[in-house]
Design a protein around this motif. Sequence first.
Motif, PDB file in Angstrom:
ATOM      1  N   LEU A 294       0.826  -1.202   0.000  1.00 31.95           N
ATOM      2  CA  LEU A 294       0.000   0.000   0.000  1.00 31.95           C
ATOM      3  C   LEU A 294       0.862   1.254   0.000  1.00 31.95           C
ATOM      4  O   LEU A 294       0.566   2.231  -0.716  1.00 31.95           O
ATOM      5  CB  LEU A 294      -0.921  -0.015   1.215  1.00 31.95           C
ATOM      6  N   TRP A 295       1.950   1.247   0.775  1.00 29.43           N
ATOM      7  CA  TRP A 295       2.846   2.399   0.808  1.00 29.43           C
ATOM      8  C   TRP A 295       3.501   2.608  -0.552  1.00 29.43           C
ATOM      9  O   TRP A 295       3.619   3.750  -1.024  1.00 29.43           O
ATOM     10  CB  TRP A 295       3.915   2.181   1.876  1.00 29.43           C
ATOM     11  N   TRP A 297       2.227   1.751  -3.452  1.00 30.13           N
ATOM     12  CA  TRP A 297       1.184   2.227  -4.364  1.00 30.13           C
ATOM     13  C   TRP A 297       0.937   3.718  -4.164  1.00 30.13           C
ATOM     14  O   TRP A 297       0.768   4.460  -5.138  1.00 30.13           O
ATOM     15  CB  TRP A 297      -0.089   1.422  -4.120  1.00 30.13           C
ATOM     16  N   ARG A 298       0.926   4.174  -2.915  1.00 24.74           N
ATOM     17  CA  ARG A 298       0.735   5.601  -2.642  1.00 24.74           C
ATOM     18  C   ARG A 298       1.927   6.423  -3.138  1.00 24.74           C
ATOM     19  O   ARG A 298       1.755   7.552  -3.602  1.00 24.74           O
ATOM     20  CB  ARG A 298       0.523   5.819  -1.142  1.00 24.74           C
TER      21      ARG A 298
END
Length: 306
Positions: A294-295, A297-298
């Motif tokens: 997720l990190w 992707w951000r």
Amino acid sequence: MIEKPPTLPNHGLRHRRLVGISLLPAAMTLGNLLCGFLAILCCLLSLRAEFASEYFAIQPRMPLGRLEHAFPTHIVAGAYLLVLAMFFDALDGRLARLTRRTSEFGAQLDSVSDMVSFGIAPAALFVTILLRPARDMTPDVADATAMQVRLGLLAAAVYVSCAAIRLARFNAENVKSESSQRAFSGLPSPGAAALLIALIALHEQWRQIGFTLGGVSVPVVLRWLTTGVTFGVGLLMVSRFDYIHMFNVYIRRKQPPTHLVWLILILGLAWFSFELLLVVGATLYVVSGPLFALWQWRQVRAAPPT
């Protein structure tokens, strides 16, 4: 005169034989395997102890000797045997690389041992706590227990299947390089087993003291939670989330002195409840893969277009 049949030529790999193995890493791998076998034996002993009073006038003696007196239940003994299996699993690869005796034989033996210790044995421990008779059984509790057993068996089947796929994929895709020793693709089977057996050990501790919260049996809730976790970690094993190699990335390299504070906190939590420490540590590692993805992707979304 009888003619002798012609000798066939040796065609290289077809007639290749195993000449020798490195003894010490193989012994560590077999220690991993035997810990998994003994953990499965603890499952059988647990069920035998639960029903022994109904079929035997005298409580039968168990074959584990002093090991039985060191733990409150056979399930806890099996859980900590798998913790010991993780210790052996961490040692065998390190010893093989230190002695420069890595081989294909050792890799295959390690996968077989991991399948027993971190695939079959944790699932067997989980199914055992579901099959034991619940205390103060009522009709409502019996119906809920039957549903829990069915879902638990399904979760255990998914877990074992995903562990086999994870280990087979690792053997097929493994690249012997430095980068491959720093991260894994998918949750490693020891990491998945760590969370499962930590929850099982915590369940046994709370079951022994009859822990309730607001009139609700906490062990019963924990069994439902463990069912969902078994599904989840099974799917994470066959995922493509990246997980770091804890030993190679954190333990081997030098750390700043401020990390001693974290070590003191960890030791304090272990003194309070070692089972709870295992749950917290294993949970942090299991969720680290999706959180890191997720990190990333951000970071990609926030990067300016080129």
